[in-house]
Each structure stands twice: as C-alpha cells, then as structure tokens.
Design an enzyme around this catalytic site. Structure first.
Site, mmCIF file in Angstrom:
data_model
loop_
_atom_site.group_PDB
_atom_site.id
_atom_site.type_symbol
_atom_site.label_atom_id
_atom_site.label_comp_id
_atom_site.label_asym_id
_atom_site.label_seq_id
_atom_site.Cartn_x
_atom_site.Cartn_y
_atom_site.Cartn_z
ATOM 1 N N GLY A 151 -3.533 -4.802 -8.031
ATOM 2 C CA GLY A 151 -3.363 -3.870 -6.941
ATOM 3 C C GLY A 151 -4.445 -2.808 -6.977
ATOM 4 C CB ILE A 153 -4.170 0.504 -11.179
ATOM 5 C CG1 ILE A 153 -3.616 1.859 -10.706
ATOM 6 C CG2 ILE A 153 -4.622 0.597 -12.634
ATOM 7 C CD1 ILE A 153 -2.300 2.248 -11.348
ATOM 8 N NE ARG A 230 6.771 3.444 -14.165
ATOM 9 C CZ ARG A 230 5.792 4.138 -13.643
ATOM 10 N NH1 ARG A 230 4.592 4.119 -14.225
ATOM 11 N NH2 ARG A 230 5.962 4.857 -12.559
ATOM 12 C CG ASP A 254 -0.798 6.341 -20.590
ATOM 13 O OD1 ASP A 254 -0.992 7.333 -21.331
ATOM 14 O OD2 ASP A 254 -0.391 6.432 -19.413
ATOM 15 C CD GLU A 259 6.846 6.139 -21.038
ATOM 16 O OE1 GLU A 259 7.046 6.930 -20.104
ATOM 17 O OE2 GLU A 259 5.983 5.258 -20.978
ATOM 18 C CG HIS A 277 3.698 7.714 -18.654
ATOM 19 N ND1 HIS A 277 4.910 7.111 -18.371
ATOM 20 C CD2 HIS A 277 2.926 7.492 -17.547
ATOM 21 C CE1 HIS A 277 4.873 6.550 -17.169
ATOM 22 N NE2 HIS A 277 3.672 6.778 -16.659
#
Length: 310
Positions: A151, A153, A230, A254, A259, A277
């Site tokens: 996409g 990114i 994610r 990341d 989290e 993140h």
C-alpha cells in the site's frame, strides 16, 4: 453551534487548542475518562477521533445517537467497529498515506540497524572494543527485499530500497499494476525468495500471525525481518524461538504484541532492534495528520467527499 468532538487518544495541549476552534471538544485519553465521557456526554457526540489501537466499540457507538463521523488519526483502524458504524450510516475515515514517508524511513533504518548491527557496534565502541574483535556484517545493497502489503507504506519502502539497488518482490491481496516488483501468491513463497522481509500490511483478525513459524523458517538463518505494521501480524513466540536458535538472522520491530509493555520474549536477545511504535511519529507528521483529520471533518459537514474514506 460547533459539533461535539470526542477525542480518545492522547494529544498535546496545543493540539487540543487547535481543535477547539472547530469543535466542542471532549478529551478522554484514558479508560476512566473515556467511560465517563461516553456515559455522560455520549448523546452530544457527533464526531470521534481515535486510532487503530485505541479503537471504538459497537457499545460505545450505541451510546452516541448523534454520531455521524468517526476517524482514525493514522492509517490503522483494526479496533474500530466498522460494520456496526456502517449499519448506522456513520461516515468513516483515516489518515492513510499521511505518515507513509516517515514509516518507510523508519523501516529502512530498522533494516540497516539490524543487518549492520548498529546498536551492538555502538555499544562495543563505547566500551573500547575495536573492529578486529567484532564479526563482519552482511551488506544491504543488492539484496532481495520482500514487502508484505504494497500500500502507501509498502510503495514508499520499495522506492527507498530501489536506491540500494535491491531486487524487489511483494505479496498483496491483489497484484498491483505498474509495479516494478515481482508479485508472489503467498507470504511463504515471498519469504523463501527474500533476503529481507518488511511487513507493512494492515493489522486485524485477517492478518493475525500472518508471519508465523513457516514464514520465518522460509526466510532462513541469513534472513532479516522488519515489522512496521502491527504487532499482531507476527507470531512473537515463533520469532523469539527462531532468533534464539539462529534460524533467523535478525529482526527490527517497531511494533509488537502486548504494547505498550516491552516484549518479554524479545528484549533479552541481541539479534533484534526494538523501537516503541514510533515509525510514523515526527513533529511534521503529527501536524499533518491532525490537519488531515480536521479537513476530513470539514468536508463531511460541508457535504463533500472525504479525503480518505474507509
């Protein structure tokens, strides 16, 4: 009268002040404030600002009879009850593409740091260890890079990787037209072909543990994995096992499961680089994403098409 905006994510004082010019703001960035705001002011709320991690539940939507627009600040929206919102006719938007350059920059930084062992070399240098006592690390340029999720990114990652002379492959739900990269029908096949694998696919139930033991094993002991999507997309237990056993060369994450707590299975390992993140975070990106949401809201109330509808 200004429309009532419920903000469910943490913002700085100046950011809140900016929204105050356009909305009657209710700020509820933690669980207690959120529950109180929904219970006491839910009937007044016409707009909600959240993100993919914080989300918006079906029960909360039911407590907001006047709700007509819900927006995710970033690209992710995995914890927003989309189907329930659509049944109510609520408009939905996100910040797709706004932080893509920043995330792609960070993905390449993680890849370089992991492959070239930048954190380990930094620590060694600080303690007086010279290069002769350290192992040589692989070259990044000219290798094969696989991208999972092509996409906004993924495309930006590919552009940057091209500057390193990398051969590009990708896996997507559908092949992309006009892409100078090889499409693979499965993630496992892409991993077998790749030296490095960057994960840039959306989160949610459909991609949970998409990167499992089979994919990690296919990437192999000379391979490196980078995740800027994610945490749920990567099976943490399988990743930790491979890194400990040396059946995966290294990783840069990341994002991670659980989290904001540190990933206990990973923090003690030397062949991984971790960041909290922050791939899509910078002052200019933050400003742009807030402006993007405000523009989506302005368009909605003007009866115009949203910039990035869901």
């Amino acid at each position: 009268m200004k429309p009532c905006l419920l903000i469910l994510i943490r913002l700085a004082d100046e950011e809140l002040a900016g929204f105050g010019e356009q909305f009657d703001v209710i700020y509820a960035p933690d669980a207690d404030a959120r529950a109180k705001a929904v219970a006491q002011r839910g009937k007044d709320v016409r707009v909600v600002l959240t993100n993919g991690t914080t989300g918006l539940t079906a029960d909360e939507i039911d407590c907001m009879p006047a709700l007509e627009l819900a927006g995710a600040l970033g690209a992710g929206y995995e914890n927003i009850a989309l189907d329930h919102a659509r049944e109510r006719g609520i408009a939905l938007c996100n910040g797709a593409g706004v932080n893509a350059d920043c995330v792609a920059d960070h993905a390449l930084a993680l890849l370089l740091a992991a492959v070239r062992a930048v954190p380990q070399f930094d620590a060694a240098c600080r303690t007086g260890v010279w290069r002769d006592a350290l192992p040589m690390r692989p070259t990044v340029s000219g290798r094969r890079l696989g991208i999972v999720g092509y996409g906004h990114i993924g495309e930006k990652v590919a552009r940057r990787a091209a500057g390193f002379g990398m051969e590009l492959g990708y896996h997507n739900r559908k092949p992309r037209e006009g892409v100078e990269a090889r499409h693979f029908e499965s993630v496992t096949a892409l991993a077998q072909w790749s030296d490095f694998l960057v994960i840039a696919t959306p989160g949610g139930a459909q991609t949970k543990h998409l990167i499992d033991r089979a994919v990690i094993d296919a990437l192999g002991p000379q391979g490196f994995l980078v995740n800027v999507s994610r945490g749920s997309v990567v099976d943490t237990a399988a990743l930790a096992l491979a890194l400990k056993a040396g059946t995966l060369g290294g990783a840069g994450l990341d994002v991670y499961e659980g989290e904001p707590q540190p990933p206990a299975a990973l923090v003690g390992l030397e062949n991984i680089v971790l960041t909290p993140h922050v791939a899509g975070a910078s002052p200019d990106v933050r400003f742009a994403t807030l402006r993007h949401f405000a523009e989506n809201a302005a368009r909605h109330f003007a009866g115009e098409a949203l910039l990035t509808p869901l």
